[in-house]
Write a protein that holds these residues in place. Sequence first.
Motif, PDB file in Angstrom:
ATOM      1  N   SER A  13       1.037   3.970  -3.060  1.00 24.02           N
ATOM      2  CA  SER A  13       0.636   5.360  -2.798  1.00 24.02           C
ATOM      3  C   SER A  13       1.583   6.385  -3.420  1.00 24.02           C
ATOM      4  CB  SER A  13       0.506   5.596  -1.292  1.00 24.02           C
ATOM      5  OG  SER A  13       1.795   5.749  -0.705  1.00 24.02           O
TER       6      SER A  13
ATOM      7  N   ARG B  98       4.934   7.281   5.081  1.00 26.42           N
ATOM      8  CA  ARG B  98       3.821   6.503   4.520  1.00 26.42           C
ATOM      9  C   ARG B  98       3.808   5.075   5.047  1.00 26.42           C
ATOM     10  NH1 ARG B  98       1.451   8.655  -0.245  1.00 26.42           N
ATOM     11  NH2 ARG B  98       2.272  10.754  -0.568  1.00 26.42           N
TER      12      ARG B  98
ATOM     13  N   GLU C 100       0.778   3.200   7.094  1.00 28.42           N
ATOM     14  CA  GLU C 100       0.143   1.978   6.563  1.00 28.42           C
ATOM     15  C   GLU C 100       0.329   0.816   7.526  1.00 28.42           C
ATOM     16  OE1 GLU C 100      -1.799   1.762   4.081  1.00 28.42           O
ATOM     17  OE2 GLU C 100      -1.341   3.536   2.875  1.00 28.42           O
TER      18      GLU C 100
ATOM     19  N   ALA D 170       0.838  -1.213   0.000  1.00 25.89           N
ATOM     20  CA  ALA D 170       0.000   0.000   0.000  1.00 25.89           C
ATOM     21  C   ALA D 170       0.867   1.255   0.000  1.00 25.89           C
ATOM     22  CB  ALA D 170      -0.931  -0.008   1.211  1.00 25.89           C
ATOM     23  N   ALA D 171       1.969   1.225   0.754  1.00 29.21           N
ATOM     24  CA  ALA D 171       2.862   2.393   0.802  1.00 29.21           C
ATOM     25  C   ALA D 171       3.509   2.631  -0.561  1.00 29.21           C
ATOM     26  CB  ALA D 171       3.919   2.198   1.889  1.00 29.21           C
TER      27      ALA D 171
END
Length: 251
Positions: free
Chosen positions: A95, A173, A177, A91-92
């Motif tokens: 992003s 980030r 997450e 997810a990081a």
Amino acid sequence: GRPRRISLDDFRHEALDEVSSTNTEAFARARAGDSGFLWLTAERQTGGRGRRGRPWVSERGNLYSSLLLIDPAPTEQLGSLPLAVAVAVHAAVLSVMPASGEPVEIKWPNDVLIGRKKTSGILLEAERVTDGRMALAIGIGINIAHRPDLTLYPVTSLADQGVSVSAPEFFARLFAEMAEVLAFWDEGRGIAEIVRRWRRVACGIGEKITVNLPDRSISGIFSGIDDKGILLLDRGPDGIMSVAAGDVFFG
Ligand code: BTN
């Protein structure tokens, strides 16, 4: 599930310059009595470790981080932790990628790939410390500014992908997450959802893969993972084989 125990406020962060390995440093903190939820980041490592005893090249410009947890969960829940960490790292990375970028996927069990090239590796290590406490170091390395010269598997970096982000920016980030995913994982019932999320972004399901085990290599169709994160390899007439640990190669 149990009530949520982990929240964003629990985590502390300490930025270091040069260490041997942030995982080693995390265990030293545990032995000195640290109660966990401690993130360590380093500018560079002189003895960075990868999976299966391999070194992890750790020059300045990339992110080297470890999260120390103490007695994080019952043993039977720990098997799903690598998947939860991979989902958070994925997810990081996603992003910071442009919408037009190459696909960001997870390679079993927990490498993050961009366009099928490795950009991140995760090394989970456990050590029993004083009073029978179990210290767990979740080591995460991200190729940000550069990538090592490797022949074992294809590698990339965020810079290669046209992403300009600094290691501290990326860490912010990752921190957010990880806190979110770990809180969810900690609820117990979040595990099924984490496995679902992992499957959605998995690389190579339905494809032919080869898995290197310590003593031999086996090939088959990668049919996915079970609810505990075990790799399922379809060997045709020989049936489905479960693999708990190994190195996956596509094709
Ligand atoms: C892999 O082989 O894919 C795992 C690589 C893990 C590297 C990270 S960098 C921070 C932490 N400290 C280490 O020595 N290794 C991990």
